[in-house]
Design a protein around this motif. Sequence first.
Motif, short mmCIF file in Angstrom:
data_model
loop_
_atom_site.label_atom_id
_atom_site.label_comp_id
_atom_site.label_asym_id
_atom_site.label_seq_id
_atom_site.Cartn_x
_atom_site.Cartn_y
_atom_site.Cartn_z
N ASP A 198 0.83 -1.20 0.00
CA ASP A 198 0.00 0.00 0.00
C ASP A 198 0.87 1.25 0.00
N GLY A 199 0.33 2.34 -0.56
CA GLY A 199 1.01 3.63 -0.49
C GLY A 199 0.33 4.56 0.49
N ASP A 200 -0.11 4.03 1.62
CA ASP A 200 -0.96 4.76 2.56
C ASP A 200 -0.35 6.10 2.97
N LEU A 201 -1.16 7.15 2.85
CA LEU A 201 -0.69 8.52 3.03
C LEU A 201 -1.83 9.38 3.59
N VAL A 202 -1.48 10.33 4.47
CA VAL A 202 -2.45 11.29 4.98
C VAL A 202 -1.90 12.71 4.82
N PHE A 203 -2.62 13.56 4.11
CA PHE A 203 -2.36 14.99 4.10
C PHE A 203 -3.10 15.62 5.28
N ALA A 204 -2.60 16.73 5.77
CA ALA A 204 -3.32 17.56 6.73
C ALA A 204 -3.53 18.94 6.14
N ALA A 205 -4.66 19.56 6.48
CA ALA A 205 -4.97 20.92 6.04
C ALA A 205 -5.51 21.69 7.23
N ALA A 206 -5.04 22.91 7.41
CA ALA A 206 -5.50 23.76 8.51
C ALA A 206 -5.78 25.16 7.96
N THR A 207 -7.04 25.59 8.06
CA THR A 207 -7.43 26.88 7.48
C THR A 207 -7.13 28.07 8.39
#
Length: 330
Positions: free
Chosen positions: A270-279
């Motif tokens: 798997d290429g499991d990945l998590v981006f995070a975004a904070a406004t």
Amino acid sequence: MRPGPRNLITDVAGLTVGNAEDHGIRTGVTVLLGARPFVSAVHVMGGAPGTRETDLLAPDKLVQEVDALVLSGGSAFGLDAASGVADALRAEGRGFPVGDQLVPIVPGAILFDLLNGGRKDWAENPYKALGRRALDAASADFALGAAGAGTGATTDRLKGGLGSASAVLDCGITVGALVAVNALGSVTVGDGPEFWAAPWELGAEFGGLGPARGFVPGLEPEPKKRLGEATTIAIVATDAALTQAQAQRMATAAHDGMARAIVPSHTPFDGDLVFAAATGERPLVDPVTDPFRLGHAAASCLARAIARAVYEAAPAEGDIVPAWRARFSR
């Protein structure tokens, strides 16, 4: 902690999501767009990732904010989806200023959906156009299941898909998750309909079935996909004001949600990945404990979003594995 009004990542004010699909190819693209640039970070735990511009998201790099994030099918071909998004944003006058030029910052990640039965004999890479279409469709409301980047996704024995969920913390901060589930592992327990993520379900957002009862783990799992054929790619977002380092910690914590909802997860295949975004719309009330709460909420939202992706995927002619609804709905 309660779901936001839409129970989507767009409950984080200032974020919209657009999907575009090609059902002949059985693939698609999903774009997360900010009303203005937002802080972003990434954490990768899978062994076979495919990404664009992720090195730029380290806390020590020059650019601290991005314009959009892209999730795409198509394996390496799908990385071109971000080019379509960047072109359209530049035409709109958005991007990082360098002299008299604007350079939109659009990181992306891809999953492998090239062996799902769709037509893959294109003469020209279709993902740039799909990226632009997804950006044009960006809205507070969007489809789940077999939509966007989840259009051609599968899991070990069920159809995958696009999922989302949100939570509002007692302090008023909102957290959301968006995920395209194309996992090597299983999202449901044994041969039954219950989801691994059941302990984190809010209401009946993926059927209200509760945890599986009497399940005894069996033999060690055998991979049903080959090297590089799987990947779960996700975004967790918040309206909290975070530094890039704090956003990276939220992305790292969110991987717990992937492990709660997919068994096994984070495999070499798997290429499991998590981006995070904070406004950045809400300041942290407590700079010590609020990031802890954000990490837990992000993990819980991601687990719920993964289950929703599979739960919402509608069956279609030519599916190589059954949809949850076709197999278990009564």
